[in-house]
Design an enzyme around this catalytic site. Sequence first.
Site, PDB file in Angstrom:
ATOM      1  NE  ARG A  37     -23.707   4.853 -18.593  1.00 32.17           N
ATOM      2  CZ  ARG A  37     -24.370   4.353 -19.623  1.00 32.17           C
ATOM      3  NH1 ARG A  37     -24.569   3.051 -19.702  1.00 32.17           N
ATOM      4  NH2 ARG A  37     -24.826   5.137 -20.571  1.00 32.17           N
ATOM      5  CE  LYS A 198     -31.832   5.122 -37.176  1.00 30.60           C
ATOM      6  NZ  LYS A 198     -32.960   4.293 -36.723  1.00 30.60           N
ATOM      7  N   GLY A 348     -23.205   8.956 -23.865  1.00 36.14           N
ATOM      8  CA  GLY A 348     -23.093   8.056 -25.003  1.00 36.14           C
ATOM      9  C   GLY A 348     -21.779   8.175 -25.735  1.00 36.14           C
ATOM     10  N   GLY A 371     -29.508   9.462 -23.746  1.00 36.71           N
ATOM     11  CA  GLY A 371     -30.918   9.718 -24.025  1.00 36.71           C
ATOM     12  C   GLY A 371     -31.539  10.677 -23.031  1.00 36.71           C
TER      13      GLY A 371
END
Length: 393
Positions: A37, A198, A348, A371
């Site tokens: 990053r 999830k 991620g 996200g």
Amino acid sequence: MFNKKTIEDIEVGSKRVLVRVDFNVPLDEGIVTDDTRIQAALPTIKYLIDHDAKVILCSHLGRPKGQVVPELSLRPVAEHLGGLLEADVSFAEDCIGAEAKQAAEKLGDGDVLLLENTRFHAGEKANDADFAKELASLAELYVNDAFGTAHRAHASTVGVTEYLPAAAGYLMEKEIRYLGEALREPEHPFVAIMGGAKISDKIDVVKRLLEMADHLLVGGGLANTFLAASGYDLAESLVEDEALPTAREILEGAVDKLLLPVDLVVATEFAADAEKKTVPVDQIPSGWQALDIGEQTIELFKSKLEGAKLIVWNGPMGVFELQPFAQGTFAIAEAIAETEATSIIGGGDSAAAIRKAGLTDQISHVSTGGGASLEFMEGKTLPGVAALADKDS
């Protein structure tokens, strides 16, 4: 089309420029263990230095919940950034207040200052107007280059734009252009791959991808819930029971588009040294749990990737952090890298897997925002992007 002002649309020479970067990087005893990053922000930082701006960087790190947590200080990041830039990067012990102001005012043209973790203040996540105003008071211009936090309406991503002219950095522009242009008119065959733990986090993006893609390949814990919704006994595997009705509804409407695993690597427990074996999805032993996709599933998924023009991947195929259960994720990563397709990896864990496999250079675009890229793929407006000035304003 990206219709927001960028750093090239504003005059930055001798100006104090507040730059929101995403320096939320992993640290181990004060050492940066993955600087992806930080590297991604270098083009914007170097442009500002080369154009004689006084560069004031701000970021969050971890989840300090509005408290000062010494282990989450950005000081080690300032030292690491200095090494990458081969220049001194000064550090302010706070992101607002007298010390931050003094450090900002001391900057000469081309100097770089990193402020302390914005989330040491509760006003950051609350998008508190007073906190945002004080942060903005350090500078004359604002640049947002933190795509990874663009889906958050925080003080350093949205609030400061009330007080400063705001533009996008190179990374922000690249992310929006790549994801936006690829998904606005996707090339076909378009294959989407979804994994991770999830289904509840990804219901909307699964639905949107099913509308757009030719195939949606599902692995990881996400697949467990779909398999359970199909009537299979997943034994001790991770399954979101509350999401089963939604999973059934999606399966009914997906026809032949959504592909689930046909075999799974199962284990006696969630551990690297657990007993493991590969079984068909209808033969998981009582007390065992699924932790990766099996060989037959890998071959099935690879067959759908052949000839694809566009591939979008978000979420690993299994518990790739544990070596015995990483084969599925790395096999899919390698298969994507070998195609001629435009390939986009949502941030991620998927991005981490691509880096771990050493395949980053063979992927068209690896997003820095997990996200944020998910919400963008859902078609949502990202607050951090919406707050920037339009090209024609």
